[in-house]
Design an enzyme around this catalytic site. Structure first.
Site, PDB file in Angstrom:
ATOM      1  CE1 TYR A   5      -7.936  23.192  29.346  1.00 12.75           C
ATOM      2  CE2 TYR A   5      -8.849  21.340  30.548  1.00 12.75           C
ATOM      3  CZ  TYR A   5      -7.868  21.879  29.742  1.00 12.75           C
ATOM      4  OH  TYR A   5      -6.821  21.105  29.322  1.00 12.75           O
ATOM      5  NE  ARG A  44      -4.791  13.469  23.848  1.00 10.32           N
ATOM      6  CZ  ARG A  44      -4.734  13.476  25.177  1.00 10.32           C
ATOM      7  NH1 ARG A  44      -4.162  12.497  25.814  1.00 10.32           N
ATOM      8  NH2 ARG A  44      -5.219  14.477  25.904  1.00 10.32           N
ATOM      9  CE  LYS A  63      -4.589  21.026  32.702  1.00  6.93           C
ATOM     10  NZ  LYS A  63      -4.862  19.696  32.264  1.00  6.93           N
ATOM     11  CD  GLU A 112      -3.103  19.622  29.465  1.00  2.00           C
ATOM     12  OE1 GLU A 112      -2.435  19.545  30.516  1.00  2.00           O
ATOM     13  OE2 GLU A 112      -4.216  19.110  29.329  1.00  2.00           O
ATOM     14  CG  ASP A 113      -4.437  17.947  25.533  1.00  2.00           C
ATOM     15  OD1 ASP A 113      -4.458  17.058  26.415  1.00  2.00           O
ATOM     16  OD2 ASP A 113      -5.415  18.662  25.290  1.00  2.00           O
ATOM     17  CG  ASP A 142      -3.228  17.624  34.417  1.00  2.00           C
ATOM     18  OD1 ASP A 142      -3.192  17.332  35.627  1.00  2.00           O
ATOM     19  OD2 ASP A 142      -4.289  17.755  33.779  1.00  2.00           O
ATOM     20  CG  ASP A 143      -2.674  15.101  29.062  1.00  2.00           C
ATOM     21  OD1 ASP A 143      -3.748  15.645  29.327  1.00  2.00           O
ATOM     22  OD2 ASP A 143      -1.864  15.560  28.239  1.00  2.00           O
TER      23      ASP A 143
HETATM   24  P1  NAD Z   1      -4.714   5.506  24.727  1.00  2.00           P
HETATM   25  O1  NAD Z   1      -5.015   5.529  23.269  1.00  2.00           O
HETATM   26  O2  NAD Z   1      -3.317   5.657  25.199  1.00  2.00           O
HETATM   27  O3  NAD Z   1      -5.227   4.114  25.341  1.00  2.00           O
HETATM   28  C1  NAD Z   1      -6.427   3.492  24.994  1.00  2.00           C
HETATM   29  C2  NAD Z   1      -6.359   2.060  25.475  1.00  2.00           C
HETATM   30  O4  NAD Z   1      -7.633   1.456  25.301  1.00  2.00           O
HETATM   31  C3  NAD Z   1      -5.365   1.194  24.705  1.00  2.00           C
HETATM   32  O5  NAD Z   1      -4.636   0.390  25.622  1.00  2.00           O
HETATM   33  C4  NAD Z   1      -6.257   0.297  23.836  1.00  2.00           C
HETATM   34  O6  NAD Z   1      -5.695  -0.976  23.562  1.00  2.00           O
HETATM   35  C5  NAD Z   1      -7.478   0.162  24.722  1.00  2.00           C
HETATM   36  N1  NAD Z   1      -8.674  -0.196  23.974  1.00  2.00           N
HETATM   37  C6  NAD Z   1      -9.146   0.370  22.845  1.00  2.00           C
HETATM   38  N2  NAD Z   1     -10.256  -0.276  22.433  1.00  2.00           N
HETATM   39  C7  NAD Z   1     -10.477  -1.254  23.327  1.00  2.00           C
HETATM   40  C8  NAD Z   1     -11.464  -2.261  23.440  1.00  2.00           C
HETATM   41  N3  NAD Z   1     -12.436  -2.372  22.539  1.00  2.00           N
HETATM   42  N4  NAD Z   1     -11.381  -3.103  24.478  1.00  2.00           N
HETATM   43  C9  NAD Z   1     -10.397  -2.991  25.394  1.00  2.00           C
HETATM   44  N5  NAD Z   1      -9.440  -2.051  25.351  1.00  2.00           N
HETATM   45  C10 NAD Z   1      -9.481  -1.199  24.322  1.00  2.00           C
HETATM   46  O7  NAD Z   1      -5.657   6.597  25.376  1.00  2.00           O
HETATM   47  P2  NAD Z   1      -5.464   7.341  26.792  1.00  2.00           P
HETATM   48  O8  NAD Z   1      -4.680   8.583  26.600  1.00  2.00           O
HETATM   49  O9  NAD Z   1      -4.995   6.338  27.776  1.00  2.00           O
HETATM   50  O10 NAD Z   1      -6.965   7.800  27.091  1.00  2.00           O
HETATM   51  C11 NAD Z   1      -7.993   6.857  27.218  1.00  2.00           C
HETATM   52  C12 NAD Z   1      -9.265   7.539  27.681  1.00  2.00           C
HETATM   53  O11 NAD Z   1      -9.070   8.029  28.997  1.00  2.00           O
HETATM   54  C13 NAD Z   1      -9.701   8.735  26.832  1.00  2.00           C
HETATM   55  O12 NAD Z   1     -11.086   8.658  26.560  1.00  2.00           O
HETATM   56  C14 NAD Z   1      -9.456   9.911  27.718  1.00  2.00           C
HETATM   57  O13 NAD Z   1     -10.439  10.924  27.507  1.00  2.00           O
HETATM   58  C15 NAD Z   1      -9.625   9.310  29.082  1.00  2.00           C
HETATM   59  N6  NAD Z   1      -8.928  10.143  30.075  1.00  2.00           N
HETATM   60  C16 NAD Z   1      -9.672  10.632  31.103  1.00  2.00           C
HETATM   61  C17 NAD Z   1      -9.099  11.457  32.020  1.00  2.00           C
HETATM   62  C18 NAD Z   1      -9.928  11.974  33.168  1.00  2.00           C
HETATM   63  O14 NAD Z   1     -11.093  11.733  33.228  1.00  2.00           O
HETATM   64  N7  NAD Z   1      -9.384  12.678  34.119  1.00  2.00           N
HETATM   65  C19 NAD Z   1      -7.765  11.832  31.876  1.00  2.00           C
HETATM   66  C20 NAD Z   1      -7.008  11.299  30.815  1.00  2.00           C
HETATM   67  C21 NAD Z   1      -7.614  10.449  29.917  1.00  2.00           C
END
Ligand code: NAD
Length: 543
Positions: A97, A150, A168, A239-240, A262-263
Site C-alpha cells: 500500500y 484523486r 487496500k 476510496e480516493d 475511509d478518506d
Molecule cells: P483538501 O484539498 O480537501 O483540503 C485542503 C485544505 O487546506 C483546504 O481547506 C485549503 O483551503 C487548505 N489550505 C491550502 N493551503 C493552505 C494554506 N497555505 N494555509 C492554510 N490552509 C491551506 O484536502 P484533504 O483531502 O482534506 O487532504 C489534506 C491533507 O490531509 C492531504 O495532504 C492528505 O494527504 C492528508 N490526509 C491525511 C490522512 C492521514 O494521515 N490519515 C488522511 C486523509 C488526508
C-alpha cells in the site's frame, strides 16, 4: 442433489492461487492431484517458503520491484502471499500500500500483468449488473471502489487507480483477517482528465474525459443497485474519489446501504484515536480539548466532525463541541462573516472577527492541539510550535498531510521547537528522534488502525449500516491498545508489528457496537471476541 466438482488436478491446481501450495504440496497430495514430476522433488513447509520470499524481496533495492514480486505471488499462491505479509506487517504494508502503491498506480499500464478485480466502464451503462455478475465469487462482502480521480496525493490516474482497491483489500485481510475470497476491488471508469495518460498508447482505461454531473451520479447509482442485487450483504467502501464527489456520494448512500468512506471517516477516527491516546499523557478529557485545524477540506472537516461527535457523547452540546474544533484554511480562520464557505465548513464557523495568520489564531483561541491537513509543507513553523508550547505543558502537534514531503513539520522539528514536550503524530512516517539524550518514537496516524478492523466487524456481524458511532468506538479501542511503554516514548498508536492483534480487539469492540445498535444481521453470540476470531482468515494451506 448436485455433485461436488472433481478436485482440480495437475497444472490446473498449481495455477489456482487459492489451492496452490507450490513446493509445500505433500507427497501424498502430489500423488492424489497428479502433481508428481510437475514440482521439484523436495517438499518444503510454509515457514520455509516465507523465508525464501523474504530473502528474495530483501535483496531487491527498488520498492516497485518488491511490489511486483508480491503482486506475482498474490496471483500465484494467495496463502503464501498473506503468510508473507502477516509475518512482518510493518515491512510489507508500505510495499503493498502507501507509499509504493502510488508509483504502481502511476505506472499501472506499464507494469500490468494479471487480471484482478472488476473494471466497470461508464460505456457499459445499463448493463452493470450483468458485467458485475462476471465476477467468479457469488458471495461478495467487501468492495473497495475508486473512480481514480484523486489517488493519494497524486491526482487523476484514471483506471490506474485500480492499484488502490487491490492494495487496500490486501490490508483488510492481512491486518484484520477479512477473508480474501469475499473481497472485490472495483474501478468505476468514467474516463480521465490526465492528458499524459490519454496520450499514452499503453493506457488501459477509457480514452475520454471524465463524465460529470447527473450522468456520473446515475452511473454510481446503477453500480450501487447492482451490488445490492447481486451481493446483499456487501459493504461498499469508497476510496480516493475527488472531494466534489466523495462528500455527496457518502451523503447519498450512508443511510441507505452498508457503506463508508475511509478518506473521510477512517482518517477522522485515526486522528480521534491519537487525541484519545494523548489524553493518557496529558490527563485532559476530550471535552477539555480545543483543536485548531490547519486546512478545512474533507480531511479537516471530517476529523473535526468526528471529534465533535465524541465530545457530544461525553455530554457536551454539539454546537459547543463544534466551536471547540476551529478550522483555518487558505483564507484564514473560518468565521461566520466569511462569504466563501462551503456548506460542509459552515457548522464550524466561529462568531468572531477574522484572523489572517495561523500564529495569531493560536494566540486568540489557545488550542490544546493543532492538526495539519492543508497538504502544504512546513506551515507548522518554529513560531507556530513555540506558540503552542508556550500555551500548553504538552502541546499536541499532528501534521497529517501526506506524503512526507507535504508534512506541516517533521518529528524532529516538533520535538526540538517544543523542548521535547510535543505529543506528536504525523500522516506519513518519521524515524525515531534523539534530542538531548532522550529517545522519541513518532507515531503515524495511519488509517490502517481503523478500516480493516471496522471491515472485520462489519463482515462478522453482517452489519446493515456503518455509523459514526462505530468509528468513535474504533478510535477508543485503538487508543486503549497503546501500552504505557509506548506512551513513555511518545508513541500514541499501537506498533504496526502488532496490527493483527490490535485490529481483532478493535473489531470486537466495533462488533459489540453493531449489535448494540441493532444493525447486525447475525444473532448476537455470548462471546463476541470468539465470533471475530472464528471468522478471521489465517494464512494456512487448505487441506
Ligand atoms: P483538501 O484539498 O480537501 O483540503 C485542503 C485544505 O487546506 C483546504 O481547506 C485549503 O483551503 C487548505 N489550505 C491550502 N493551503 C493552505 C494554506 N497555505 N494555509 C492554510 N490552509 C491551506 O484536502 P484533504 O483531502 O482534506 O487532504 C489534506 C491533507 O490531509 C492531504 O495532504 C492528505 O494527504 C492528508 N490526509 C491525511 C490522512 C492521514 O494521515 N490519515 C488522511 C486523509 C488526508
Amino acid at each position: 442433489m448436485t455433485e461436488a466438482p472433481p478436485p482440480l488436478r495437475g497444472y490446473a491446481r498449481l495455477r489456482d492461487p487459492r489451492l496452490n501450495k507450490g513446493t509445500a504440496f505433500t507427497e501424498a497430495e502430489r500423488r492424489a492431484y497428479g502433481l508428481e514430476g510437475l514440482l521439484p522433488p523436495a517438499v518444503t513447509n510454509i515457514e520455509l517458503q516465507v523465508a525464501r520470499r523474504h530473502a528474495e524481496i530483501a535483496n531487491l533495492d527498488d520498492d516497485l520491484q518488491k511490489y511486483l514480486v508480491l503482486t506475482d505471488l498474490q496471483a500465484r499462491n494467495e496463502t503464501l502471499f498473506y503468510a508473507v505479509l502477516m509475518s512482518d506487517p510493518a515491512t510489507y504494508m508500505p510495499l503493498v500500500y502507501t507509499p509504493t502503491v502510488g508509483e504502481a498506480c502511476q505506472k499501472f499500464a506499464h507494469i500490468y500483468r494479471e487480471a484482478r478485480g472488476m473494471y466497470l466502464p461508464i460505456t457499459a451503462r445499463g448493463r452493470i449488473r450483468d458485467v458485475l455478475g462476471n465476477w467468479p465469487q457469488r458471495d461478495v462482502r467487501f468492495i473497495v471502489v475508486t473512480d481514480g480521480e484523486r489517488i493519494l496525493g497524486l491526482g487523476d490516474l484514471g483506471a490506474g487507480g485500480m492499484g488502490i482497491p487491490i492494495g487496500k483489500l490486501a490490508l483488510y485481510t492481512a491486518c484484520a483477517g477479512v477473508p480474501p475470497q469475499y473481497c472485490l476491488p472495483v474501478v468505476l471508469d468514467v474516463g480521465t482528465n490526465n492528458a499524459a495518460l490519454l496520450d499514452d498508447p499503453l493506457y488501459l482505461g477509457l480514452r475520454q474525459n471524465r463524465v460529470r454531473g447527473a450522468e456520473y451520479m446515475e452511473f454510481v447509482d446503477e453500480f450501487v443497485d447492482a451490488v445490492q442485487a447481486l451481493y446483499p450483504k456487501c459493504c461498499i467502501q469508497w476510496e480516493d474519489f475527488a472531494n466534489h464527489n466523495a462528500i455527496p456520494i457518502l451523503a447519498r448512500y450512508r443511510d441507505k446501504v452498508c457503506t463508508f468512506n475511509d478518506d473521510i471517516q477512517g482518517t477522522a477516527a485515526v486522528a480521534l484515536a491519537g487525541i484519545l491516546a494523548a489524553e493518557r499523557i496529558t490527563g485532559m478529557k476530550i471535552t477539555d480539548q480545543r483543536l485548531l485545524f490547519l486546512g478545512g477540506g474533507s480531511a479537516g472537516t471530517g476529523i473535526a466532525e468526528l471529534i465533535s461527535q465524541a465530545m457530544a457523547r461525553e455530554g457536551m452540546d454539539i454546537a459547543e463541541a463544534r466551536r471547540r474544533n476551529a478550522l483555518f484554511d487558505i483564507n484564514g480562520l473560518i468565521v461566520s462573516s466569511r462569504t466563501d464557505l462551503a456548506d460542509f465548513q459552515k457548522p464550524f464557523a466561529l462568531d468572531r472577527p477574522p484572523v489572517a495568520h495561523f500564529v495569531e489564531a493560536i494566540k486568540a483561541l489557545r488550542p490544546t492541539a493543532i492538526i495539519g491537513v492543508s497538504a502544504v509543507p512546513k506551515l507548522f513553523t518554529h513560531e507556530v510550535v513555540a506558540a503552542m508550547a508556550e500555551i500548553n505543558r504538552r502541546p499536541i502537534i499532528f501534521p497529517y498531510s501526506n506524503p512526507t514531503s507535504r508534512s506541516e513539520c517533521s518529528a524532529e522539528e516538533a520535538y526540538r521547537w517544543s523542548d521535547g514536550r510535543a505529543i506528536f503524530a504525523s500522516g506519513s512516517p518519521f524515524p525515531p528522534v534523539e534530542i538531548g539524550g532522550r529517545h522519541f518514537v513518532p507515531g503515524q496516524g495511519n488509517n490502517v488502525y481503523i478500516f480493516p478492523a471496522v471491515g472485520m466487524a462489519v463482515f462478522a456481524t453482517e452489519a446493515a449500516r456503518v455509523t459514526e458511532d462505530m468509528f468513535v468506538v474504533a478510535a477508543r479501542a485503538v487508543a486503549e491498545q497503546v501500552s504505557d511503554t509506548d506512551l513513555a516514548t511518545g508513541l500514541i498508536y499501537p506498533p504496526q508489528s502488532r496490527i493483527l492483534e490490535a485490529s481483532l480487539y478493535v473489531a470486537e469492540r466495533v462488533a459489540a457496537c453493531i449489535f448494540d445498535q441493532g444493525l447486525a444481521r447475525v444473532k448476537r453470540p455470548a462471546d463476541i471476541a470468539e465470533l471475530i476470531r472464528a471468522r478471521a482468515y489465517r494464512p494456512v494451506y487448505p487441506e
